[in-house]
Design an enzyme around this catalytic site. Structure first.
Site, PDB file in Angstrom:
ATOM      1  CB  THR A 220      -6.602  -5.490  -2.185  1.00 44.97           C
ATOM      2  OG1 THR A 220      -6.898  -4.542  -3.197  1.00 44.97           O
ATOM      3  CG2 THR A 220      -6.194  -6.805  -2.827  1.00 44.97           C
ATOM      4  NE  ARG A 248      -7.831   1.251 -10.597  1.00 44.73           N
ATOM      5  CZ  ARG A 248      -7.534   0.588  -9.501  1.00 44.73           C
ATOM      6  NH1 ARG A 248      -8.373  -0.304  -9.015  1.00 44.73           N
ATOM      7  NH2 ARG A 248      -6.389   0.825  -8.871  1.00 44.73           N
ATOM      8  N   GLY A 250      -7.059  -2.630 -11.413  1.00 43.55           N
ATOM      9  CA  GLY A 250      -5.856  -2.379 -10.633  1.00 43.55           C
ATOM     10  C   GLY A 250      -4.850  -3.510 -10.727  1.00 43.55           C
ATOM     11  N   GLY A 273      -2.666  -1.867  -2.360  1.00 47.54           N
ATOM     12  CA  GLY A 273      -2.231  -0.478  -2.393  1.00 47.54           C
ATOM     13  C   GLY A 273      -2.744   0.245  -3.615  1.00 47.54           C
ATOM     14  CB  THR A 274      -1.736   3.464  -5.141  1.00 45.76           C
ATOM     15  OG1 THR A 274      -0.364   3.289  -4.775  1.00 45.76           O
ATOM     16  CG2 THR A 274      -2.394   4.403  -4.152  1.00 45.76           C
ATOM     17  N   GLY A 275      -2.998   0.634  -6.980  1.00 46.91           N
ATOM     18  CA  GLY A 275      -2.721  -0.358  -8.009  1.00 46.91           C
ATOM     19  C   GLY A 275      -1.899   0.122  -9.178  1.00 46.91           C
TER      20      GLY A 275
END
Length: 358
Positions: A220, A248, A250, A273-275
């Site tokens: 991102t 999906r 995020g 990051g990890t959404g």
């Protein structure tokens, strides 16, 4: 006694003069990121390292040029992000990863800190600059978020540049998709027909500078800014995660999770990051609540990233304070990032142990 009286008089004169100093136009400040993750020095060759730093510097200069000329924080954020959207080194726009179906689906968001106005898009496939589409949603529609075909149709109606979906194809990302699907045991979709020739990197950046395919990062991109009038803005753009399924989405286009700005709260935030974890933690909004309650931008960023890590998430954030102070925080080994201000030269960094302070 007479000398002491004179000193007091001088001090009072200086105190009375201070409001004139406070009324001087505030300086501007800009920070960007290009993704966080497992990024070690051993992962990148010197050419790869240099190519990323060049890409970050070009984005910083695009945003700084706007601010130097008295432009708005929103314009600076958009300008910086559009440069990264056109650079295939970053997972946004031209460098976006592929879905499990073999498509590039792009998300973005932007927010104006002065009035809490915001716009976001998800699942774009034809709009060259998703961040421009997000801003058009904010300024030219009654909505906050548009998705899918409707979002592309709106962007086209707003006069934004449309491209053939093959514009977003890069060989590196396609190979990454194939590897991801093989590891999952999922079928590999047909290869897109007639992809646009590979983007030519700027002079001095070698084509082979593309990072290795096993680079584990969340690509991102984002920017936060404070302009000469003290206005804050934030923006984020992404291609999501490689091999994503079922539409999906995020955290990047979710206002309050991956993107947020509020002058009243005193901060602007863009996350990477990890959404799923950043959505659950409402990271961007929570950071601004912390600054509203008196925390510095750095303390707020670090505390929030610690909380994300506590529930299993990883990534990083960039934060702009109302005073132009910039904060970077991550719980990963690296984050592509940079900063520049009216009184500070541009500086970029990649690895977690690098400092951007003078």
């Amino acid at each position: 006694m007479r000398e002491r009286t004179m000193n007091i008089g001088i001090a009072l004169t200086l105190m009375l003069a201070s409001p004139a100093i406070a009324q001087e136009p505030p300086t501007w400040s800009l920070a960007i990121h290009g993704g966080a993750g497992v990024i070690e020095r051993t992962d990148l060759t010197p050419d790869q390292d240099a190519a990323y730093r060049d890409g970050l510097n070009r984005a910083l200069e695009a945003g700084a040029a706007v601010l130097r000329d008295g432009g708005s924080a929103l314009d600076a954020v958009q300008a910086a992000i559009e440069v990264m959207e056109d650079n295939p080194l970053f997972n946004a726009g031209r460098g976006a990863v592929f879905t499990a179906a073999g498509r590039n689906e792009l998300d973005a968001a932007v927010m104006d800190g002065t009035d809490l106005n915001a716009g976001s898009v998800a699942g774009l496939t034809r709009t060259r600059h998703p961040i421009a589409a997000a801003r058009a949603v904010m300024e030219r529609s009654p909505h906050v978020m548009l998705a899918g075909e409707g979002a592309d149709a709106f962007a086209e109606s707003a006069g934004l540049e449309q491209v053939n979906p093959s514009w977003f194809f890069t060989e590196r990302r396609w190979q990454g998709l194939e590897r991801t699907l093989r590891e999952r045991g999922d079928p590999i979709p047909p290869r897109p027909v007639d992809p646009v020739p590979t983007f030519i990197l700027p002079p001095g950046a070698m084509a082979e500078a593309a990072p290795p395919l096993n680079e584990r990062k969340y690509g991102t991109v984002g920017a936060v800014a404070r302009d000469g009038q003290g206005r804050l803005a934030a923006g984020t753009s992404t291609g999501g995660t490689s091999g994503k399924r079922w539409g999906r989405i995020g955290d990047a286009p979710v206002i309050g999770a991956g993107t947020y700005a509020s002058n009243a709260d005193g901060c602007a935030v863009s996350a990477t990051g990890t959404g799923e974890y950043f959505i659950r933690s409402t990271v961007a909004r929570d950071i601004c609540i912390r600054t509203r309650d008196g925390a510095t931008a750095q303390a707020a960023a670090e505390a929030e990233i610690a909380d994300v890590g506590g529930i299993g998430g990883d990534g990083g954030v960039i934060v702009m304070g109302l005073d132009g102070a910039v904060a970077f925080a991550m719980n990963t080994s690296g984050m592509y990032r940079g900063r520049v201000a009216a009184d500070r030269p541009a500086a970029v960094a990649i690895y977690g142990d690098e400092s951007l302070d003078e």
